[in-house]
Design a protein around this motif. Structure first.
Motif, PDB file in Angstrom:
ATOM      1  N   THR A   1       0.846  -1.195   0.000  1.00 49.42           N
ATOM      2  CA  THR A   1       0.000   0.000   0.000  1.00 49.42           C
ATOM      3  C   THR A   1       0.884   1.249   0.000  1.00 49.42           C
ATOM      4  OG1 THR A   1      -0.172  -0.174   2.387  1.00 49.42           O
ATOM      5  CG2 THR A   1      -1.975  -1.084   1.143  1.00 49.42           C
ATOM      6  N   GLY A   2       2.092   1.130   0.559  1.00 44.31           N
ATOM      7  CA  GLY A   2       3.047   2.236   0.527  1.00 44.31           C
ATOM      8  C   GLY A   2       3.430   2.601  -0.900  1.00 44.31           C
ATOM      9  N   GLN A   3       3.522   1.616  -1.772  1.00 43.83           N
ATOM     10  CA  GLN A   3       3.832   1.894  -3.182  1.00 43.83           C
ATOM     11  C   GLN A   3       2.727   2.733  -3.828  1.00 43.83           C
ATOM     12  OE1 GLN A   3       4.825  -1.678  -5.505  1.00 43.83           O
ATOM     13  NE2 GLN A   3       6.943  -0.988  -5.374  1.00 43.83           N
ATOM     14  N   ILE A   4       1.488   2.377  -3.526  1.00 44.52           N
ATOM     15  CA  ILE A   4       0.358   3.119  -4.099  1.00 44.52           C
ATOM     16  C   ILE A   4       0.413   4.569  -3.586  1.00 44.52           C
ATOM     17  CG2 ILE A   4      -2.164   3.138  -4.436  1.00 44.52           C
ATOM     18  CD1 ILE A   4      -0.848   0.367  -5.099  1.00 44.52           C
ATOM     19  N   LYS A   5       0.666   4.690  -2.290  1.00 45.47           N
ATOM     20  CA  LYS A   5       0.708   6.007  -1.658  1.00 45.47           C
ATOM     21  C   LYS A   5       1.877   6.828  -2.225  1.00 45.47           C
ATOM     22  CE  LYS A   5      -0.059   8.494   2.497  1.00 45.47           C
ATOM     23  NZ  LYS A   5       0.733   9.611   2.066  1.00 45.47           N
ATOM     24  N   TYR A   6       2.999   6.174  -2.440  1.00 49.24           N
ATOM     25  CA  TYR A   6       4.174   6.864  -2.975  1.00 49.24           C
ATOM     26  C   TYR A   6       3.854   7.476  -4.339  1.00 49.24           C
ATOM     27  CZ  TYR A   6       8.811   7.497  -5.055  1.00 49.24           C
ATOM     28  OH  TYR A   6       9.918   8.026  -5.672  1.00 49.24           O
ATOM     29  N   LEU A   7       3.257   6.672  -5.209  1.00 49.93           N
ATOM     30  CA  LEU A   7       2.909   7.170  -6.546  1.00 49.93           C
ATOM     31  C   LEU A   7       1.879   8.303  -6.433  1.00 49.93           C
ATOM     32  CD1 LEU A   7       3.033   7.016  -9.617  1.00 49.93           C
ATOM     33  CD2 LEU A   7       1.381   5.144  -9.551  1.00 49.93           C
ATOM     34  N   ALA A   8       0.875   8.096  -5.581  1.00 48.59           N
ATOM     35  CA  ALA A   8      -0.166   9.119  -5.406  1.00 48.59           C
ATOM     36  C   ALA A   8       0.449  10.422  -4.912  1.00 48.59           C
ATOM     37  CB  ALA A   8      -1.228   8.619  -4.424  1.00 48.59           C
ATOM     38  N   ASP A   9       1.346  10.323  -3.929  1.00 52.72           N
ATOM     39  CA  ASP A   9       1.954  11.538  -3.364  1.00 52.72           C
ATOM     40  C   ASP A   9       2.802  12.268  -4.386  1.00 52.72           C
ATOM     41  OD1 ASP A   9       0.729  11.177  -0.964  1.00 52.72           O
ATOM     42  OD2 ASP A   9       2.471  10.364   0.076  1.00 52.72           O
ATOM     43  N   ARG A  10       3.539  11.519  -5.191  1.00 56.69           N
ATOM     44  CA  ARG A  10       4.365  12.179  -6.212  1.00 56.69           C
ATOM     45  C   ARG A  10       3.471  12.960  -7.175  1.00 56.69           C
ATOM     46  NH1 ARG A  10       9.060  10.750  -9.840  1.00 56.69           N
ATOM     47  NH2 ARG A  10       8.440  12.900 -10.270  1.00 56.69           N
ATOM     48  N   LEU A  11       2.340  12.370  -7.541  1.00 60.67           N
ATOM     49  CA  LEU A  11       1.433  13.041  -8.479  1.00 60.67           C
ATOM     50  C   LEU A  11       0.778  14.256  -7.824  1.00 60.67           C
ATOM     51  CD1 LEU A  11      -0.180   9.919 -10.195  1.00 60.67           C
ATOM     52  CD2 LEU A  11       1.647  11.382 -11.079  1.00 60.67           C
ATOM     53  N   LEU A  12       0.331  14.083  -6.585  1.00 64.67           N
ATOM     54  CA  LEU A  12      -0.336  15.192  -5.878  1.00 64.67           C
ATOM     55  C   LEU A  12       0.604  16.376  -5.714  1.00 64.67           C
ATOM     56  CD1 LEU A  12      -2.348  13.266  -3.136  1.00 64.67           C
ATOM     57  CD2 LEU A  12      -3.304  14.667  -4.980  1.00 64.67           C
ATOM     58  N   GLU A  13       1.871  16.064  -5.422  1.00 67.62           N
ATOM     59  CA  GLU A  13       2.855  17.114  -5.245  1.00 67.62           C
ATOM     60  C   GLU A  13       2.993  17.975  -6.505  1.00 67.62           C
ATOM     61  OE1 GLU A  13       6.999  15.875  -4.295  1.00 67.62           O
ATOM     62  OE2 GLU A  13       6.117  15.876  -2.286  1.00 67.62           O
ATOM     63  N   ALA A  14       2.801  17.355  -7.665  1.00 67.78           N
ATOM     64  CA  ALA A  14       2.907  18.090  -8.928  1.00 67.78           C
ATOM     65  C   ALA A  14       1.553  18.672  -9.338  1.00 67.78           C
ATOM     66  CB  ALA A  14       3.437  17.163 -10.014  1.00 67.78           C
TER      67      ALA A  14
ATOM     68  N   PRO B   1      -8.740   9.439  -0.845  1.00 67.26           N
ATOM     69  CA  PRO B   1      -7.323   9.120  -0.630  1.00 67.26           C
ATOM     70  C   PRO B   1      -6.914   7.937  -1.498  1.00 67.26           C
ATOM     71  CG  PRO B   1      -8.697   8.306   1.187  1.00 67.26           C
ATOM     72  CD  PRO B   1      -9.610   9.002   0.253  1.00 67.26           C
ATOM     73  N   ALA B   2      -5.609   7.703  -1.630  1.00 64.33           N
ATOM     74  CA  ALA B   2      -5.147   6.583  -2.449  1.00 64.33           C
ATOM     75  C   ALA B   2      -5.705   5.281  -1.879  1.00 64.33           C
ATOM     76  CB  ALA B   2      -3.627   6.552  -2.452  1.00 64.33           C
ATOM     77  N   GLY B   3      -6.167   4.397  -2.744  1.00 72.21           N
ATOM     78  CA  GLY B   3      -6.736   3.121  -2.304  1.00 72.21           C
ATOM     79  C   GLY B   3      -5.656   2.064  -2.139  1.00 72.21           C
ATOM     80  N   GLY B   4      -6.058   0.799  -2.197  1.00 76.82           N
ATOM     81  CA  GLY B   4      -5.142  -0.281  -1.876  1.00 76.82           C
ATOM     82  C   GLY B   4      -4.383  -0.866  -3.047  1.00 76.82           C
ATOM     83  N   HIS B   5      -4.838  -0.659  -4.275  1.00 73.95           N
ATOM     84  CA  HIS B   5      -4.184  -1.356  -5.380  1.00 73.95           C
ATOM     85  C   HIS B   5      -3.948  -0.505  -6.619  1.00 73.95           C
ATOM     86  CE1 HIS B   5      -8.458  -1.787  -6.353  1.00 73.95           C
ATOM     87  NE2 HIS B   5      -8.120  -2.061  -7.593  1.00 73.95           N
ATOM     88  N   ALA B   6      -4.393   0.756  -6.597  1.00 69.71           N
ATOM     89  CA  ALA B   6      -4.263   1.556  -7.807  1.00 69.71           C
ATOM     90  C   ALA B   6      -4.346   3.041  -7.493  1.00 69.71           C
ATOM     91  CB  ALA B   6      -5.371   1.185  -8.793  1.00 69.71           C
TER      92      ALA B   6
END
Ligand code: PLP
Length: 455
Positions: free
Chosen positions: A318-331, A338-343
């Motif tokens: 789930t950290g991977q999903i959050k990592y990708l989500a955070d990188r996108l949100l930051e931009a 909030p980011a879900g469990g698999h996508a």
């Protein structure tokens, strides 16, 4: 953006080939601008689905070597049955070739024309199986699920007031209540324990069995531990046990949280339901101790079900999903929160505010993302929604989403960075995303085989 370190190391690798932009242009044209029609070899990072696309562990591969391929009563079946009983508390188990095989059996036993199945949100195949029997698939998820910026911690919860209403009004047409954990169609959003408990109490009060569509049960348990009062100190296994204690049975796609490439099962507490189901198991899947799978597949699934309960694995996943989500949100990229469990889901209407709906912004974005970085994503929007059965007009779905689905134990943070870089670059240069029009449109399930060209 803290990254949880991966709780495994890589022992086997599968080479990937990066294509040039010119090659991708040729592949995309050949595929009619539809990522479903791209050959896998043309794809650098494949985010089409998390279903059956993950990596098995050395322990699972070792298990494959002790497959007992007996037609009846395979050792591996008993291991699977014991594992499911231990983890979920269901005594009776029927393996199936995948999740929809379990749905087919369950609904053949339970449904008749005119029935209604309340669910927080039906997954596509579940809905299709309900509708195929001329029954109604009723989605009763809370309103927050439909608001992409709502930060509600459990957007998969069912609206229990609506459930009570429909059971009071149409109880005689409702043979079972279902809950999907996590809520796939709602973006992999979790269901809280409190909601599961309440739904189970309501179902019981009306004398209806509760079945859990449990594809991502472990991811759901992880979110309960993280977000729900009173569960911080509980082990994932304990939380999972409590979740299933509220249910009478389950359908499962092993291709998700059983960490296998193929497989599934139906499970029951009630012997009578099991007996009735075995008849259809033989008919659709195979003898009830193998259900369309090889003994080795049953073993891999039994082992995967135990591995998935590992807290560190779930934190990393789930950290991977959050990592990708955070990188996108930051931009500033608009995504479903909030980011879900698999996508991670891109919100194409906010991503491409100037593109007309008739140009299929979310589908156009999947096309552009492939050109940009060799990344294959999937549209959850108006191409998928299809046409109105009566008017034959395009149905413009309320959300135009692009799903970036992360396979389990497969890609590294560097891959996630490559995905984020490609998405951000398109967000900053939206004219690179070109609208699409149909040049071939099949009459049903058009998204799989449709062909497009640029408008
Ligand atoms: C994948 C999935 C299914 C269907 O399972 P298959 O293995 O694809 O047949 C059912 N429900 C949910 C929630 C799923 O994610």
């Amino acid at each position: 953006m803290k990254i949880v370190p991966p709780p495994y190391r890589i022992k086997v690798v599968e080479p990937l080939e990066m294509t040039t932009r010119a090659e991708r242009e040729a592949y995309l044209e050949e595929a009619g601008y539809n990522p479903f029609l791209l050959p896998s070899k043309a794809v650098y990072i494949d985010l089409l689905t998390d279903s059956g696309t993950g990596s098995m562990s050395d322990n699972q591969w070792a298990g494959m070597m002790i497959g007992d391929e007996a037609y009846a009563g395979s050792n591996n079946f008993y291991h699977l049955q014991e594992t499911i009983e231990e983890i979920m508390g269901f005594r009776y188990v029927i393996p199936t070739h995948q999740g929809r095989g379990a749905e087919n059996i369950l609904f053949t036993v339970m449904l008749k024309e005119g029935d209604i199945v309340p669910n927080n949100m039906h997954f596509d195949t579940t809905k299709a199986h309900v509708q195929y029997r001329k029954a109604k698939a009723l989605d009763l998820v809370i309103d927050e699920a439909y608001d992409p910026s709502s930060q509600h911690p459990f957007k998969g919860d069912m609206n229990t007031e609506k459930l009570r209403e429909v059971l009071t009004r149409d109880g005689d047409r409702i043979p079972l209540v279902m809950m999907t954990v996590t809520c796939n169609s709602g973006g992999g959003q979790p269901v809280s324990m409190a909601n599961l408990r309440e739904v189970s109490e309501i179902a019981k009060a009306f004398g209806k069995p509760l079945y859990i569509d449990s594809a991502r049960f472990a991811e759901n348990a992880y979110f309960i531990k993280l977000r729900e009062e009173g569960y911080q100190d509980k082990a994932i296994a304990e939380i999972v046990k409590e979740m299933f204690s509220y249910a009478d049975g389950a359908t499962m796609s092993g291709k998700k949280d059983a960490l296998v490439n193929i497989g599934g099962f139906a499970a029951f507490k009630d012997e009578e339901m099991y007996r009735k189901s075995t008849v259809w198991a033989v008919f659709f899947e195979g003898f009830p101790t193998y259900g369309g799978l090889a003994g080795r597949d049953l073993e891999a699934m039994a082992r995967g079900l135990k591995e998935v309960l590992d807290f560190d694995y779930l934190a990393y996943r789930t950290g991977q999903i959050k990592y990708l989500a955070d990188r996108l949100l930051e931009a500033g990229v608009p995504i479903m929160e909030p980011a879900g469990g698999h996508a991670v889901y891109l919100d194409a209407l906010r991503f491409l505010p100037d593109m007309p709906r008739e140009h299929f912004p979310a589908f156009a974005l999947t096309s552009a993302l492939y050109l940009e970085g060799g990344i294959r994503a999937v549209e959850i929007g108006s191409v998928l929604a299809g046409r109105d059965q009566e008017t034959n007009e395009n149905v413009y779905s309320s959300l135009e989403l692009v799903r970036l689905t992360i396979p389990r134990r497969t890609y590294t943070e560097r891959h996630l960075d490559a995905i984020a870089d490609a998405v951000i670059s398109l967000y900053q240069n939206p004219t690179r995303v070109k609208g699409l029009k149909f040049i071939y449109e099949p009459p049903v399930l058009r998204h799989f085989t449709a062909r497009f060209n640029y408008v």
